[in-house]
Design a protein around this motif. Structure first.
Motif, short mmCIF file in Angstrom:
data_model
loop_
_atom_site.label_atom_id
_atom_site.label_comp_id
_atom_site.label_asym_id
_atom_site.label_seq_id
_atom_site.Cartn_x
_atom_site.Cartn_y
_atom_site.Cartn_z
N VAL A 46 12.59 -8.69 -4.44
CA VAL A 46 11.07 -9.25 -4.17
C VAL A 46 10.26 -8.63 -5.24
O VAL A 46 10.20 -7.91 -5.87
N THR A 47 9.33 -9.75 -5.31
CA THR A 47 8.05 -9.46 -6.38
C THR A 47 7.03 -8.57 -5.72
O THR A 47 6.96 -8.59 -4.49
N VAL A 48 6.30 -7.98 -6.50
CA VAL A 48 5.06 -7.04 -6.18
C VAL A 48 3.97 -7.95 -5.26
O VAL A 48 3.58 -7.79 -4.50
N SER A 49 3.83 -9.35 -5.99
CA SER A 49 2.80 -10.25 -5.31
C SER A 49 3.26 -10.73 -4.03
O SER A 49 2.43 -10.57 -3.00
N THR A 50 4.71 -10.79 -3.55
CA THR A 50 5.02 -11.23 -2.28
C THR A 50 4.80 -9.81 -1.61
O THR A 50 4.22 -10.08 -0.28
N LEU A 51 5.29 -8.52 -1.88
CA LEU A 51 5.09 -7.50 -1.23
C LEU A 51 3.38 -7.28 -0.82
O LEU A 51 3.26 -6.56 0.25
N GLU A 52 2.37 -7.74 -1.68
CA GLU A 52 1.01 -7.39 -1.38
C GLU A 52 0.70 -8.68 -0.25
O GLU A 52 0.01 -8.21 0.64
N LEU A 53 1.40 -9.56 -0.26
CA LEU A 53 0.87 -10.58 0.93
C LEU A 53 1.44 -9.89 2.22
O LEU A 53 0.84 -10.06 3.14
N VAL A 54 2.76 -9.41 2.18
CA VAL A 54 3.30 -8.91 3.41
C VAL A 54 2.60 -7.74 3.81
O VAL A 54 2.33 -7.52 5.15
N ALA A 55 2.28 -6.83 2.93
CA ALA A 55 1.41 -5.52 3.30
C ALA A 55 -0.02 -5.94 3.73
O ALA A 55 -0.35 -5.27 4.70
N LYS A 56 -0.64 -6.87 3.25
CA LYS A 56 -2.03 -7.38 3.56
C LYS A 56 -1.80 -7.87 5.24
O LYS A 56 -2.62 -7.55 5.89
N ALA A 57 -0.65 -8.62 5.46
CA ALA A 57 -0.39 -9.11 6.89
C ALA A 57 -0.19 -8.06 7.61
O ALA A 57 -0.55 -8.05 8.95
N LEU A 58 0.45 -7.05 7.23
CA LEU A 58 0.83 -5.90 8.13
C LEU A 58 -0.21 -4.85 8.12
O LEU A 58 -0.38 -3.85 9.10
N GLU A 59 -1.22 -5.08 7.23
CA GLU A 59 -2.68 -4.14 7.36
C GLU A 59 -2.36 -2.78 6.77
O GLU A 59 -2.44 -1.78 7.55
N ILE A 60 -1.25 -2.61 5.89
CA ILE A 60 -0.99 -1.50 5.29
C ILE A 60 -1.12 -1.60 3.89
O ILE A 60 -1.10 -2.69 3.13
N PRO A 61 -1.10 -0.15 3.15
CA PRO A 61 -1.30 -0.03 1.49
C PRO A 61 0.28 -0.51 1.11
O PRO A 61 1.25 -0.46 1.85
N VAL A 62 0.24 -1.41 0.08
CA VAL A 62 1.44 -1.84 -0.41
C VAL A 62 2.46 -0.70 -0.75
O VAL A 62 3.50 -0.77 -0.67
N GLY A 63 1.74 0.28 -1.22
CA GLY A 63 2.80 1.52 -1.90
C GLY A 63 3.56 2.31 -0.53
O GLY A 63 4.68 2.86 -0.82
N THR A 64 3.07 1.92 0.84
CA THR A 64 3.83 2.72 1.97
C THR A 64 5.36 2.06 1.91
O THR A 64 6.18 2.30 2.49
N LEU A 65 5.52 0.66 1.32
CA LEU A 65 6.69 0.01 1.69
C LEU A 65 7.82 0.57 0.50
O LEU A 65 8.96 0.22 0.76
N PHE A 66 7.19 1.47 -0.46
CA PHE A 66 8.24 1.84 -1.38
C PHE A 66 8.68 3.50 -0.97
O PHE A 66 9.42 4.02 -1.65
N GLU A 67 8.15 3.88 0.21
CA GLU A 67 8.61 5.33 0.41
C GLU A 67 9.78 5.41 1.04
O GLU A 67 10.38 4.39 1.62
N GLU A 68 10.47 6.48 0.73
CA GLU A 68 11.91 6.54 0.89
C GLU A 68 11.97 7.06 2.46
O GLU A 68 11.16 8.09 2.84
N PRO A 69 12.71 6.78 3.33
CA PRO A 69 12.85 7.19 4.52
C PRO A 69 13.38 8.46 4.50
O PRO A 69 14.16 8.96 3.93
N GLU A 70 13.15 9.29 5.75
CA GLU A 70 13.41 10.82 5.69
C GLU A 70 15.12 10.59 5.95
O GLU A 70 15.76 9.78 6.67
N PRO A 71 15.88 11.78 5.68
CA PRO A 71 17.25 11.70 5.43
C PRO A 71 17.46 11.91 7.11
O PRO A 71 17.06 12.53 7.69
N GLY A 72 18.62 11.14 7.23
CA GLY A 72 19.18 11.19 8.59
C GLY A 72 18.45 10.21 9.60
O GLY A 72 18.69 10.18 10.84
N SER A 73 17.36 9.67 9.18
CA SER A 73 16.62 8.62 10.04
C SER A 73 17.36 7.57 10.47
O SER A 73 18.41 7.00 9.58
#
Length: 91
Positions: A46-73
């Protein structure tokens, strides 16, 4: 976990937390529902531009989409199937 998998994991987590179907989120973000599904599965580069559209629709900062899930989640579960109950009905 690779970046595409982390993005898909977080996207699903936030989408389900907001109670949005893939179809509704795709509509709000202005992208195709099948494309959104491929992003969630980590099979789309996915492109960053698309991630920006999705993040805006979710009302979250785009950077949160890049965070690693906790081990064992555990993978975020699906939404409950069926229609949502209407809240605006007069009783």
């Amino acid at each position: 976990m690779n970046a595409r998998s982390a993005i898909g994991w977080n996207l699903r987590k936030f989408r389900v937390a907001r109670g949005l179907s893939q179809e509704r989120l795709a509509l709000e973000a202005g992208i195709d529902r099948a494309y959104l599904g491929r992003i969630e599965r980590g099979s789309e580069n996915v492109t960053v531009s698309t991630l920006e559209l999705v993040a805006k629709a979710l009302e979250i900062p785009v950077g949160t989409l890049f965070e690693e899930p906790e081990p064992g989640s555990t993978r975020p579960g699906p939404l409950r199937s069926g229609r949502k109950a209407r809240r605006d009905r007069a009783q």
